[in-house]
Design a protein around this motif. Structure first.
Motif, PDB file in Angstrom:
ATOM      1  N   TYR A  79       0.786  -0.911  -0.104  1.00 53.58           N
ATOM      2  CA  TYR A  79      -0.046   0.165  -0.272  1.00 53.58           C
ATOM      3  C   TYR A  79       0.889   1.388  -0.158  1.00 53.58           C
ATOM      4  CZ  TYR A  79      -2.715   3.877   1.808  1.00 53.58           C
ATOM      5  OH  TYR A  79      -3.269   5.137   1.877  1.00 53.58           O
ATOM      6  N   PHE A  80       1.757   1.478   0.985  1.00 49.69           N
ATOM      7  CA  PHE A  80       2.809   2.512   1.081  1.00 49.69           C
ATOM      8  C   PHE A  80       3.383   2.778  -0.253  1.00 49.69           C
ATOM      9  CE2 PHE A  80       6.805   4.116   2.102  1.00 49.69           C
ATOM     10  CZ  PHE A  80       6.594   5.437   2.608  1.00 49.69           C
ATOM     11  N   THR A  81       4.133   1.767  -0.652  1.00 47.45           N
ATOM     12  CA  THR A  81       4.824   2.072  -2.100  1.00 47.45           C
ATOM     13  C   THR A  81       4.072   2.065  -3.046  1.00 47.45           C
ATOM     14  OG1 THR A  81       5.005  -0.310  -2.244  1.00 47.45           O
ATOM     15  CG2 THR A  81       6.816   0.720  -1.049  1.00 47.45           C
ATOM     16  N   SER A  82       2.640   1.611  -3.163  1.00 49.39           N
ATOM     17  CA  SER A  82       1.831   1.924  -4.259  1.00 49.39           C
ATOM     18  C   SER A  82       1.481   3.551  -4.416  1.00 49.39           C
ATOM     19  CB  SER A  82       0.612   1.027  -4.192  1.00 49.39           C
ATOM     20  OG  SER A  82       1.062  -0.282  -4.442  1.00 49.39           O
ATOM     21  N   THR A  83       1.347   4.150  -3.049  1.00 46.74           N
ATOM     22  CA  THR A  83       1.071   5.504  -3.129  1.00 46.74           C
ATOM     23  C   THR A  83       2.069   6.409  -3.701  1.00 46.74           C
ATOM     24  OG1 THR A  83       1.772   5.868  -0.752  1.00 46.74           O
ATOM     25  CG2 THR A  83      -0.690   5.262  -0.974  1.00 46.74           C
ATOM     26  N   LEU A  84       3.455   5.896  -3.543  1.00 44.43           N
ATOM     27  CA  LEU A  84       4.460   6.685  -3.924  1.00 44.43           C
ATOM     28  C   LEU A  84       4.511   6.476  -5.455  1.00 44.43           C
ATOM     29  CD1 LEU A  84       7.233   5.437  -1.452  1.00 44.43           C
ATOM     30  CD2 LEU A  84       5.848   7.647  -1.358  1.00 44.43           C
ATOM     31  N   LEU A  85       4.303   5.267  -5.824  1.00 42.69           N
ATOM     32  CA  LEU A  85       4.170   5.271  -7.239  1.00 42.69           C
ATOM     33  C   LEU A  85       3.272   5.902  -8.073  1.00 42.69           C
ATOM     34  CD1 LEU A  85       5.612   3.572  -9.647  1.00 42.69           C
ATOM     35  CD2 LEU A  85       4.223   1.610  -9.206  1.00 42.69           C
ATOM     36  N   ALA A  86       1.938   6.020  -7.319  1.00 38.21           N
ATOM     37  CA  ALA A  86       0.904   6.952  -7.822  1.00 38.21           C
ATOM     38  C   ALA A  86       1.188   8.198  -8.255  1.00 38.21           C
ATOM     39  CB  ALA A  86      -0.359   6.731  -7.025  1.00 38.21           C
ATOM     40  N   ASP A  87       2.276   9.035  -7.250  1.00 37.21           N
ATOM     41  CA  ASP A  87       2.547  10.093  -7.422  1.00 37.21           C
ATOM     42  C   ASP A  87       3.603  10.324  -8.591  1.00 37.21           C
ATOM     43  OD1 ASP A  87       1.164  11.376  -5.509  1.00 37.21           O
ATOM     44  OD2 ASP A  87       2.734  11.072  -4.037  1.00 37.21           O
ATOM     45  N   SER A  88       4.037   9.245  -9.043  1.00 36.22           N
ATOM     46  CA  SER A  88       5.079   9.234 -10.495  1.00 36.22           C
ATOM     47  C   SER A  88       4.500   9.279 -11.685  1.00 36.22           C
ATOM     48  CB  SER A  88       6.167   8.135 -10.066  1.00 36.22           C
ATOM     49  OG  SER A  88       6.702   8.127  -8.881  1.00 36.22           O
ATOM     50  N   TYR A  89       2.962   8.964 -11.785  1.00 37.70           N
ATOM     51  CA  TYR A  89       2.272   9.109 -12.794  1.00 37.70           C
ATOM     52  C   TYR A  89       2.806  10.369 -13.885  1.00 37.70           C
ATOM     53  CZ  TYR A  89      -1.457   9.052 -16.232  1.00 37.70           C
ATOM     54  OH  TYR A  89      -2.030   9.339 -17.340  1.00 37.70           O
ATOM     55  N   ARG A  90       2.692  11.346 -13.011  1.00 37.49           N
ATOM     56  CA  ARG A  90       3.113  12.613 -13.905  1.00 37.49           C
ATOM     57  C   ARG A  90       4.481  13.107 -13.343  1.00 37.49           C
ATOM     58  NH1 ARG A  90      -0.730  15.937 -16.364  1.00 37.49           N
ATOM     59  NH2 ARG A  90      -3.057  14.880 -16.256  1.00 37.49           N
ATOM     60  N   ALA A  91       5.239  13.814 -14.212  1.00 37.19           N
ATOM     61  CA  ALA A  91       6.485  14.397 -13.848  1.00 37.19           C
ATOM     62  C   ALA A  91       6.842  15.524 -14.668  1.00 37.19           C
ATOM     63  CB  ALA A  91       7.467  13.488 -14.418  1.00 37.19           C
ATOM     64  N   PRO A  92       7.515  16.504 -13.715  1.00 39.11           N
ATOM     65  CA  PRO A  92       7.955  16.477 -12.457  1.00 39.11           C
ATOM     66  C   PRO A  92       6.953  16.837 -11.312  1.00 39.11           C
ATOM     67  CG  PRO A  92       8.706  18.735 -13.563  1.00 39.11           C
ATOM     68  CD  PRO A  92       7.602  18.040 -14.480  1.00 39.11           C
ATOM     69  N   ASP A  93       5.859  17.275 -11.578  1.00 37.67           N
ATOM     70  CA  ASP A  93       4.871  17.562 -10.528  1.00 37.67           C
ATOM     71  C   ASP A  93       3.792  16.428 -10.656  1.00 37.67           C
ATOM     72  OD1 ASP A  93       3.598  19.876  -8.695  1.00 37.67           O
ATOM     73  OD2 ASP A  93       1.859  19.150 -10.076  1.00 37.67           O
ATOM     74  N   PRO A  94       3.452  15.997  -9.533  1.00 35.54           N
ATOM     75  CA  PRO A  94       2.532  14.750  -9.202  1.00 35.54           C
ATOM     76  C   PRO A  94       1.031  15.137  -9.784  1.00 35.54           C
ATOM     77  CG  PRO A  94       2.790  15.587  -7.408  1.00 35.54           C
ATOM     78  CD  PRO A  94       3.942  16.243  -8.107  1.00 35.54           C
TER      79      PRO A  94
END
Length: 479
Positions: A79-94
């Motif tokens: 769960y925790f790392t998936s939330t981090l990965l979700a913020d990486s869908y857009r770059a550089p701003d989530p």
């Protein structure tokens, strides 16, 4: 008649109102319509698979205490790392950055260099491993139907030996046909059917376990799992513990398709916000199901829990219900194979079309009139390459038909890089986190701990494969 645009789809209906931009997203693609609810459904479909049937065996190796702890730990970490990965869908701003359509795109945007190739190796290697594992599992389920009927007719003492090979060939032939479905977007009907099947056989397994516990039959369970000197030797206990950890890791893995799922979500509210909500619902629902199946299955079978309690004949009766559950597993795996193979197909075909854009064998499509279907656009490269891939996975499956060992190896190999390492590294790069700060330190510690867990799980699975290979007689009929 030929179509030369293999990878571009046009939908004129999007422009009928005369306003092109109204029906397009900020990247020029057709407006996405997914929500946190649809994303939750995708996550649950991707996560709950045949691995749930091995959880009772995994808990038996670890015991009540460690088994429950490992289940919850992998749930929280995922769960925790998936939330981090979700913020990486857009770059550089989530929220307002440029979209990344695949996991490799996200790694390229935030990390770059050789890590992009390492991500591709881990992701697509994982997809290949899953397709091999699903070929094995589907054949075991089809064999189990035949053996269940044999046991019902002739008694449980009869061996009812049946070869897996013919059923692997049947599964491969089915996949050769289904692999000609052009892309992921055309798979929705198959994916929905597979999801229904997964819930069905998991529920049957859970219901049969509850009935067995309610029947009052005494089984031996312990706080620490299988007992050294009684059930296993000391070395077997260690290796099986490692393998069980890998099984549980595989049961939670869905990071290989997380970015692709997020790419279906509409942009308001922000995709990362919707995806985090979907992740919470998807992981909590899956964890509840896994805890029920794992712990109730262990309560039903104790330390003698089979590696797969529907195909390992933890249950013999009612035989018709066992048959139905195993048919559901086979149907689910037919669809699941395509869900995990299509990204790999698309990656190879996209790369080839960019390398050789003028090669007619790769890019041309020929219209074929198929009865009861209509016009199908046949691409010769797609036909040859996908058929060859399915045959290759079937051959590998015939060489290594060992269910639990493959589950652990795939889980261990993909868990650390895809679920932990890359999400953490991209989060550190995105937030420009100061080196050696408190948050930086504990994220690095989490990553290293998960690497150690993955290595010991991989070691346990490799040892299990070696032992199974030594005991395996390739030219004899297998049970």
């Amino acid at each position: 008649m030929q179509k030369t645009s293999m990878f571009i789809e046009q939908n004129t209906g999007d422009y009928e109102n005369g306003d092109i931009h109204k029906n397009l997203d900020d990247d020029g693609r057709v407006k996405r319509t997914g929500t946190w609810l649809t994303a939750s459904a995708h996550i649950i479909t991707a996560v709950i698979g045949s691995g749930v049937l091995s959880l009772a065996w995994a808990i038996a190796q670890l015991g009540w205490v460690a088994g429950s702890a490992v289940l919850m730990a992998f749930s929280f970490i995922t769960y925790f790392t998936s939330t981090l990965l979700a913020d990486s869908y857009r770059a550089p701003d989530p929220v307002h950055g440029k979209r990344n359509y695949t996991y490799m795109d996200a790694v390229r945007a935030y990390l770059g260099g050789r890590k992009v190739q390492l991500c591709g190796l881990a992701q697509y290697g994982n997809l290949i491993g899953i397709t091999v594992g699903y070929t094995i599992t589907a054949s075991i389920s089809m064999v189990a139907v035949k053996r269940s009927n044999c046991f019902h007719m002739h008694g449980h003492h009869v061996k009812c030996q049946t070869s897996n090979y013919p059923f692997m060939i049947i599964f491969a032939c089915t996949q050769i046909v289904l692999s000609q479905i052009p892309n992921f977007h055309k798979l929705s009907w198959l994916s929905i059917l597979a999801a229904i099947m997964s819930f069905t056989y998991s529920s049957i397994g859970l219901g049969l376990s509850i009935a067995k516990v309610a029947g009052g039959e005494h089984v031996r369970t312990t706080l620490t799992g299988v007992t050294v000197g009684v059930d296993v030797s000391g070395s077997e206990k260690v290796w099986r513990t490692f393998q069980a950890i890998g099984d549980i890791a595989f049961a939670y893995a869905y990071s290989t398709v997380l970015v692709e799922i997020q790419d279906t979500i509409k942009s308001s509210p922000p995709e990362n916000k919707s995806m985090k909500r979907a992740t919470g619902i998807g992981v909590s629902t899956t964890t509840t199901f896994y805890v029920l199946c794992g712990l109730v299955g262990y309560a039903a079978f104790g330390n003698d829990a089979p590696g797969n309690f529907l195909t390992g004949f933890g249950f013999y009766e009612p035989f018709w219900l066992i048959d139905f559950a195993n048919i559901c597993i086979a149907v689910h795996l037919i669809g699941a194979y395509q869900v995990f193979a299509q990204p790999l197909f698309g990656f190879v075909e996209g790369w080839c079309s960019r390398q050789w854009p003028d090669n007619k064998f790769i890019t041309s499509e020929h219209a074929v009139d198929v009865p009861l279907y209509g016009v199908y656009y046949l691409n010769l490269f797609r036909l040859v390459w996908r058929t060859a891939y399915v045959i290759l996975t079937a051959v590998v499956a015939m060489i290594f038909p060992f269910f639990n060992d493959f589950l652990g190896l795939i889980g261990a190999g993909s868990f650390w890089p895809l679920t932990v390492y890359f999400p953490i590294e991209m989060h550190i790069a995105q937030t420009k986190m100061p080196k050696y700060s408190f948050r930086w330190m504990w994220l690095k510690i989490l990553s290293w701990v998960c690497l150690i867990v993955s290595l010991i799980a991989a070691a346990g699975s490799v040892q299990g494969l070696i032992q199974s290979l030594k005991a395996y007689k390739p030219f004899q009929i297998q049970e």
